[in-house]
Design a protein around this motif. Structure first.
Motif, mmCIF file in Angstrom:
data_model
loop_
_atom_site.group_PDB
_atom_site.id
_atom_site.type_symbol
_atom_site.label_atom_id
_atom_site.label_comp_id
_atom_site.label_asym_id
_atom_site.label_seq_id
_atom_site.Cartn_x
_atom_site.Cartn_y
_atom_site.Cartn_z
ATOM 1 N N GLU A 8 45.801 -1.119 22.256
ATOM 2 C CA GLU A 8 45.223 -0.644 23.530
ATOM 3 C C GLU A 8 43.715 -0.392 23.419
ATOM 4 O O GLU A 8 43.034 -0.189 24.418
ATOM 5 N N ILE A 9 43.196 -0.380 22.182
ATOM 6 C CA ILE A 9 41.751 -0.246 21.969
ATOM 7 C C ILE A 9 41.267 -1.598 21.478
ATOM 8 O O ILE A 9 41.646 -2.054 20.404
ATOM 9 N N SER A 43 36.459 0.839 16.743
ATOM 10 C CA SER A 43 35.986 2.098 17.340
ATOM 11 C C SER A 43 36.240 3.271 16.404
ATOM 12 O O SER A 43 37.072 3.195 15.489
ATOM 13 N N PRO A 101 37.531 7.306 16.103
ATOM 14 C CA PRO A 101 38.403 8.201 16.861
ATOM 15 C C PRO A 101 37.584 9.245 17.625
ATOM 16 O O PRO A 101 36.600 9.765 17.112
ATOM 17 N N THR A 102 37.985 9.508 18.831
ATOM 18 C CA THR A 102 37.318 10.521 19.662
ATOM 19 C C THR A 102 38.383 11.362 20.354
ATOM 20 O O THR A 102 39.570 10.987 20.393
ATOM 21 N N GLU A 145 38.700 11.573 23.371
ATOM 22 C CA GLU A 145 39.125 10.795 24.531
ATOM 23 C C GLU A 145 40.177 9.742 24.182
ATOM 24 O O GLU A 145 41.020 9.401 25.020
ATOM 25 N N ASN A 146 40.119 9.192 22.961
ATOM 26 C CA ASN A 146 41.082 8.132 22.651
ATOM 27 C C ASN A 146 42.228 8.591 21.744
ATOM 28 O O ASN A 146 43.058 7.784 21.334
ATOM 29 N N SER A 200 44.903 10.313 22.429
ATOM 30 C CA SER A 200 46.223 10.094 23.040
ATOM 31 C C SER A 200 46.616 8.622 22.961
ATOM 32 O O SER A 200 47.789 8.292 22.743
ATOM 33 N N ILE A 201 45.652 7.737 23.113
ATOM 34 C CA ILE A 201 45.928 6.303 23.002
ATOM 35 C C ILE A 201 46.365 5.969 21.583
ATOM 36 O O ILE A 201 47.310 5.193 21.363
ATOM 37 N N ILE A 202 45.674 6.558 20.619
ATOM 38 C CA ILE A 202 46.003 6.303 19.207
ATOM 39 C C ILE A 202 47.440 6.738 18.919
ATOM 40 O O ILE A 202 48.254 5.965 18.396
ATOM 41 N N SER A 233 50.404 4.778 20.370
ATOM 42 C CA SER A 233 50.579 3.412 19.901
ATOM 43 C C SER A 233 51.864 3.289 19.077
ATOM 44 O O SER A 233 52.142 4.113 18.196
#
Length: 703
Positions: A260-261, A265, A267-268, A270-271, A273-275, A278
């Motif tokens: 999804e990324i 990048s 890690p922040t 903001e991301n 939850s995406i991490i 997964s």
């Protein structure tokens, strides 16, 4: 310090002297270029291939006696830092302890490589050769390079890691020095058997440091506080300081890709939850398990007891065989970074819980794990500090100070440490030596300000990348930035991790240009990576600005073809044509640097140089007021085209606008040609300075 027993170097020299008779019938080969101290023992045989055969005991004994102990003061204690010997009083306002680095010239080396040689001429580099001696480099043998380094203006020796490294999961023949098994022990492969088993490796390293201090050189070590070898000695007492996976999961273990990324990048918040949402990350987390002491306390205590009673047992093998688990390999903190896991090292567990920002995404009962946020501990931190580990890490450098009197340290991956731990690492050494120096592993110049705020004295910077691209204009951009940086950067065209300058576009011409120019850059500290001074083309590592093919630059018939000094037994190409050419260049150029050092290292005296052509590059410094010096400026000019001659035109108007009258009287301080300044340089009708330059040519002028 008249007592021989108090000086490790005197004891080492005494031991060599006593053993000279043992070397009378040994034909021990060394590169002729190592003999910069005039060794002429009766047994010396010169070979047509550029080596000399010597009695090894007498050779190293005379090096120490003639070239080093001639500067020895028996009232000095050379086992403490050079600043402690000299005192650090009367420093200018704003001086940060360790800022002496700004006026230094650094030689970077890997001990096991820089004095590696096939001494018995068997055709192999052996840990123990046919004479019972070590072909690979040792602390004692490295003392023999000190006279050569002194000759070319070096006053700081920076060493790649010297701590005990691991051979388990090793890459190549020797394994990486960055896979540290024990932070506080020296690597046994760096001990020279010529001194005997009763002369300890600690005494040998201490003797090396003393020799450097006697010659006015400081010693900087490399420490790795974020990672360790996967079979670290710490495991036996602290298994819960490490991350563990099941053996059967090892072949599937890799940095999880987060589809999804889309790009590489960091890690922040903001991301996160995406991490964690997964699917690949969820599978990755399932591969981890508890540490052996928690997984099966009874079995763990039995393994630990047996290993404490029998030191010959390999505790890590027992863990793997009897408990079916192993340490998890480290990897990059960048999401979707294509590089594979770092198979020989793991991360240390700096917190005993999960990062605060990540805890909401972690299921109850999840075993400790490695993930991008965990790695980036400078940004993502837990609440439960691993205090004992932090204190141990913070005591690594003080330990080397107390035992050896080192002068500085480069911190590997310091950017990935929690700020409070980084402060501990930087503050404690300065409680022992307030003039201790720190170098940050920061490769981008825009990180200089933060490094300064954190307490570092310099950063690596990006000249190693931009200088080889000098003909493409990249160096010009870096030069414009340098004067305003908060700390100095390495002035170099190569590092131990990058391709060699002599293998780049421009080759030897680039190397010559860089050797001169790097001594005259604002906010630049000249840095020579061992081998640069003999036009070595084989990289030590291919970690920066390289591809997998970058390791194959030697001729296929070279026995070292494809080998990397970071991982393999490797000897620099000390013999061959023109091997002393660069040494002669550096000797001349560093003498000029030393003569004008105060001006060159004062950013306020730097003058940007304007050219009216595409190929010119240069720097200038105001030298008015320098004692016993006529003239107004020193001016360095180079042709950045490595294939063609060019007429280089220097615009003198900027100098005139500063009230500096130049151009009427020119003195050539350095040129590889025998030039007459009046014939080589002229002024055109616009008052510009013009001269014809050969491909890659560089000159130093006083005007």
């Amino acid at each position: 310090m008249t007592d021989t027993n108090r000086s490790r170097l005197l004891r080492l020299a005494k031991r060599l002297g006593e053993r000279i008779p043992e070397g009378e019938n040994i034909k021990y080969a060394v590169p002729k270029i190592w003999n910069t101290f005039g060794y002429n023992g009766k047994e010396v045989k010169f070979s047509s291939n550029g080596t000399i055969r010597v009695n090894p005991y007498r050779f190293y004994f005379e090096c120490i006696n003639k070239a080093i102990l001639s500067s020895y003061d028996e009232n000095m204690d050379y086992s403490i830092s050079l600043s402690s010997i000299m005192g650090v009083e009367n420093k200018k306002e704003g001086y940060l302890g360790g800022d002496w680095i700004a006026q230094s010239s650094i030689y970077g080396l890997q001990i096991r490589t820089s004095t590696s040689w096939d001494h018995d001429e068997s055709g192999e580099l052996e840990l123990i050769n046919g004479y019972g001696m070590r072909d690979t480099g040792t602390f004692m043998k490295t003392i023999a390079l000190i006279p050569m380094l002194k000759k070319i203006g070096i006053n700081v020796i920076y060493m790649l890691p010297v701590s005990k490294s691991s051979m388990k999961f090793r890459k190549g023949e020797m394994g990486s020095p960055y896979a540290v098994k024990n932070f506080f022990e020296l690597d046994p492969s760096l001990k020279d058997p010529m001194l005997g088993e009763d002369f300890s490796i600690d005494d040998e390293f201490g003797a090396f440091v003393e020799a450097c201090h006697i010659m006015g050189m400081r010693v900087i070590i490399d420490i790795i506080p974020r990672t360790s070898a996967r079979d670290s000695d710490l495991i036996l007492d602290h298994p819960d300081w490490f991350y563990w996976i099941k053996i059967e999961e090892a072949e599937h273990y890799a940095p999880p890709r987060v589809g999804e990324i889309s790009s590489i990048s960091k890690p922040t918040n903001e991301n996160l939850s995406i991490i964690y949402d997964s699917l690949e990350v969820k599978k990755h987390l399932e591969r981890f398990c508890q540490s052996p002491d928690k997984l099966n306390p009874e079995k763990w205590n039995d393994i630990r007891r047996r290993c404490k009673e029998d030191k010959s047992l390999d505790f890590f093998n027992l863990i793997q065989e009897e408990m079916g688990i192993t340490t998890a390999t480290a990897f990059s903190d960048c999401i979707n970074d294509p590089q594979p896991p770092w198979s020989d090292v793991t991360f240390l567990k700096l917190y005993m819980d999960y990062p605060v920002e990540s805890q909401r995404y972690v299921e109850e009962g999840q075993a400790p794990y490695i993930l991008f946020d965990i790695i980036k501990a400078n940004k993502f931190q837990g609440r439960v500090i691993n205090e004992e580990l932090w204190n141990l890490i913070a005591d690594i450098i003080p330990n080397y100070q107390r035992r050896f009197g080192i002068d500085g340290a480069r911190i590997d991956m310091g950017h990935a440490l929690p700020g409070d731990l980084e402060k501990m690492i930087l503050n404690r050494p300065r409680e022992i030596d307030r003039d201790f120096c720190f170098i940050a592993e920061v490769l981008e110049n825009d990180g200089a300000e933060k490094a300064k705020e954190s307490g570092y004295n310099m950063i690596i910077g990006n000249l190693w990348w931009s200088e080889p691209r000098i003909s493409e204009g990249e160096f010009h951009n870096t030069l414009k930035q340098m004067v305003d940086l908060k700390v100095p950067i390495f002035a170099c065209a190569e590092t131990p991790d990058s391709p060699r300058a002599a293998s780049r576009k421009g080759g030897i011409r680039l190397s010559r240009l860089a050797a001169v120019l790097n001594n005259f850059l604002p906010n630049g500290v000249p840095f020579i990576s061992s081998g640069f001074e003999i036009y070595e083309i084989q990289p030590m590592n291919i970690g920066l600005d390289a591809t997998s093919e970058s390791r194959f630059v030697l001729s296929p018939d070279d026995p070292l073809y494809g080998k990397l000094a970071f991982f393999d037994r490797y000897a620099l190409h000390w013999i061959g044509e023109n091997k002393d050419e660069m040494l002669n260049i550096l000797e001349k150029v560093t003498a000029v640097r030393k003569r004008f050092l105060n001006a060159i290292t004062d950013k306020n005296r730097y003058i940007p140089v304007a050219f009216k052509d595409k190929w010119g590059i240069g720097t200038a410094f105001d030298i008015k007021g320098e004692e016993n010096e006529g003239g107004s400026i020193i001016l360095v000019i180079a042709n950045t085209d490595f294939d063609n001659n060019h007429t280089i035109t220097v615009d003198l108007l900027p100098f005139n606008e500063r009230g500096i009258k130049v151009g009427e009287r020119i003195e050539i301080l350095y040129s590889h040609r025998n030039l007459n300044a009046a014939e080589a340089f002229s002024l055109n009708r616009d008052g510009d300075l013009i001269a014809e330059f050969e491909p890659g040519e560089i000159m130093i002028l006083k005007m």
